[in-house]
Write a protein that holds these residues in place. Sequence first.
Motif, PDB file in Angstrom:
ATOM      1  N   LEU A 227       0.728  -0.980  -0.146  1.00 38.07           N
ATOM      2  CA  LEU A 227       0.274   0.162   0.283  1.00 38.07           C
ATOM      3  C   LEU A 227       0.723   1.212   0.617  1.00 38.07           C
ATOM      4  O   LEU A 227       0.739   2.314  -0.810  1.00 38.07           O
ATOM      5  CB  LEU A 227      -1.578  -0.293   0.848  1.00 38.07           C
ATOM      6  CG  LEU A 227      -2.052  -1.209   1.087  1.00 38.07           C
ATOM      7  CD1 LEU A 227      -3.327  -1.189   2.189  1.00 38.07           C
ATOM      8  CD2 LEU A 227      -3.210  -0.606   0.148  1.00 38.07           C
ATOM      9  N   GLY A 228       1.643   1.189   0.408  1.00 36.67           N
ATOM     10  CA  GLY A 228       2.573   2.637   0.451  1.00 36.67           C
ATOM     11  C   GLY A 228       3.935   2.392  -0.715  1.00 36.67           C
ATOM     12  O   GLY A 228       3.659   3.974  -1.088  1.00 36.67           O
ATOM     13  N   THR A 229       3.469   1.243  -0.942  1.00 40.37           N
ATOM     14  CA  THR A 229       4.369   1.750  -2.609  1.00 40.37           C
ATOM     15  C   THR A 229       3.140   2.234  -4.233  1.00 40.37           C
ATOM     16  O   THR A 229       3.383   2.691  -4.820  1.00 40.37           O
ATOM     17  CB  THR A 229       4.973   0.496  -3.331  1.00 40.37           C
ATOM     18  OG1 THR A 229       5.907   0.322  -2.296  1.00 40.37           O
ATOM     19  CG2 THR A 229       5.627   0.376  -4.476  1.00 40.37           C
ATOM     20  N   VAL A 230       1.787   1.649  -3.860  1.00 40.04           N
ATOM     21  CA  VAL A 230       0.969   1.973  -5.190  1.00 40.04           C
ATOM     22  C   VAL A 230      -0.164   2.340  -4.295  1.00 40.04           C
ATOM     23  O   VAL A 230      -0.979   3.514  -5.511  1.00 40.04           O
ATOM     24  CB  VAL A 230       0.574   0.663  -5.419  1.00 40.04           C
ATOM     25  CG1 VAL A 230       1.369  -0.655  -6.061  1.00 40.04           C
ATOM     26  CG2 VAL A 230      -0.554  -0.599  -4.418  1.00 40.04           C
ATOM     27  N   GLY A 231       0.016   3.509  -2.894  1.00 40.89           N
ATOM     28  CA  GLY A 231      -0.762   4.402  -2.818  1.00 40.89           C
ATOM     29  C   GLY A 231      -1.748   5.206  -3.434  1.00 40.89           C
ATOM     30  O   GLY A 231      -2.820   5.453  -3.293  1.00 40.89           O
ATOM     31  N   GLU A 232      -0.457   5.824  -3.814  1.00 43.21           N
ATOM     32  CA  GLU A 232      -0.748   7.408  -4.369  1.00 43.21           C
ATOM     33  C   GLU A 232      -1.408   7.127  -5.441  1.00 43.21           C
ATOM     34  O   GLU A 232      -2.042   7.956  -6.315  1.00 43.21           O
ATOM     35  CB  GLU A 232       0.578   7.483  -4.387  1.00 43.21           C
ATOM     36  CG  GLU A 232       0.773   8.337  -2.522  1.00 43.21           C
ATOM     37  CD  GLU A 232       2.214   9.455  -3.040  1.00 43.21           C
ATOM     38  OE1 GLU A 232       3.215   9.899  -4.356  1.00 43.21           O
ATOM     39  OE2 GLU A 232       2.956   9.377  -2.332  1.00 43.21           O
ATOM     40  N   ASP A 233      -0.602   6.216  -6.341  1.00 43.06           N
ATOM     41  CA  ASP A 233      -1.349   5.668  -7.696  1.00 43.06           C
ATOM     42  C   ASP A 233      -3.438   4.461  -7.611  1.00 43.06           C
ATOM     43  O   ASP A 233      -3.885   4.777  -8.237  1.00 43.06           O
ATOM     44  CB  ASP A 233      -0.767   4.067  -8.094  1.00 43.06           C
ATOM     45  CG  ASP A 233       0.632   4.652  -8.699  1.00 43.06           C
ATOM     46  OD1 ASP A 233       1.159   5.538  -8.952  1.00 43.06           O
ATOM     47  OD2 ASP A 233       0.893   3.690  -8.687  1.00 43.06           O
ATOM     48  N   LEU A 234      -4.282   4.931  -6.302  1.00 45.80           N
ATOM     49  CA  LEU A 234      -5.251   4.442  -5.538  1.00 45.80           C
ATOM     50  C   LEU A 234      -5.987   5.576  -6.497  1.00 45.80           C
ATOM     51  O   LEU A 234      -4.922   7.290  -6.246  1.00 45.80           O
ATOM     52  CB  LEU A 234      -5.436   4.153  -4.450  1.00 45.80           C
ATOM     53  CG  LEU A 234      -4.466   2.711  -3.777  1.00 45.80           C
ATOM     54  CD1 LEU A 234      -4.812   2.898  -2.320  1.00 45.80           C
ATOM     55  CD2 LEU A 234      -5.636   1.905  -4.511  1.00 45.80           C
TER      56      LEU A 234
END
Length: 186
Positions: free
Chosen positions: A31-38
Motif C-alpha cells: 500500500l505504501g508503494t502503490v497507495g498514491e496510484d489509487l
Amino acid sequence: MQWRNSQGGYGAAAQIVHWFSVLLVGVAWLLGTVGEDLPRGSARELGEQVHVSAGELIAILLIIRIGWRLIDPPPPPEPTPLGSAGDVAAKIVHLALYALLAAVVAFGVATQFADGDSLSLLGITDIASPWIKDKSFAHDMKEIHEALANGLIILATIHASAALVHHFVFRDRTLSRMSPRFSKSG
C-alpha cells in the motif's frame, strides 16, 4: 502444537507473531508503494488508513516479539555447513530486521506528524501532531521512511531466501522450525 519454543522448534506464539508480521509488512509495503496510484477519494483514504494501521500493528507485534524472546528464548540454531559463521550472520540479520521494523514505523510516524496530521491509533484515539506542518521536513521523512521500508523488504527477501536454501539445499530444519504444523505427525 505447544505455545512455547522448544529445543526442536518455535512454538505457536512465536510462529503466529512471525507470520502475522510478515503479512502486515507485505500489506503495508504494497500500500505504501502503490497507495498514491489509487483513485483519489475513499479508495486512497482507505489505503492510507490500512497502511497506517498495519504499521501500528507491526509496532505492537515487534514489542510483543522482543518481549516474548526475553521470556521464551529461541531454539538453538540448526547445525549447517556454514557453522558458527552462519549462526552469527543469522543473528545479525535478525537484529537488522528488528531495527528496520522499528525505524520504518518511527519514520512513518514522523512523516505523519511532519505533515501536520494527527496519528489515529487503530481508529481508537488520535494523537495530535506535536509539530507544525512542514512540507520539506515531511518530504524528507517520507523519503527516509520509503528507503528504510525498501531496505526492510530486501533484507526480508534475503532472510526468506536463506530459509529456502536451508530447506532445499542444506536439507536442515531451519524453515520447518518456524512453519506451522497442520498435522499431528509433523
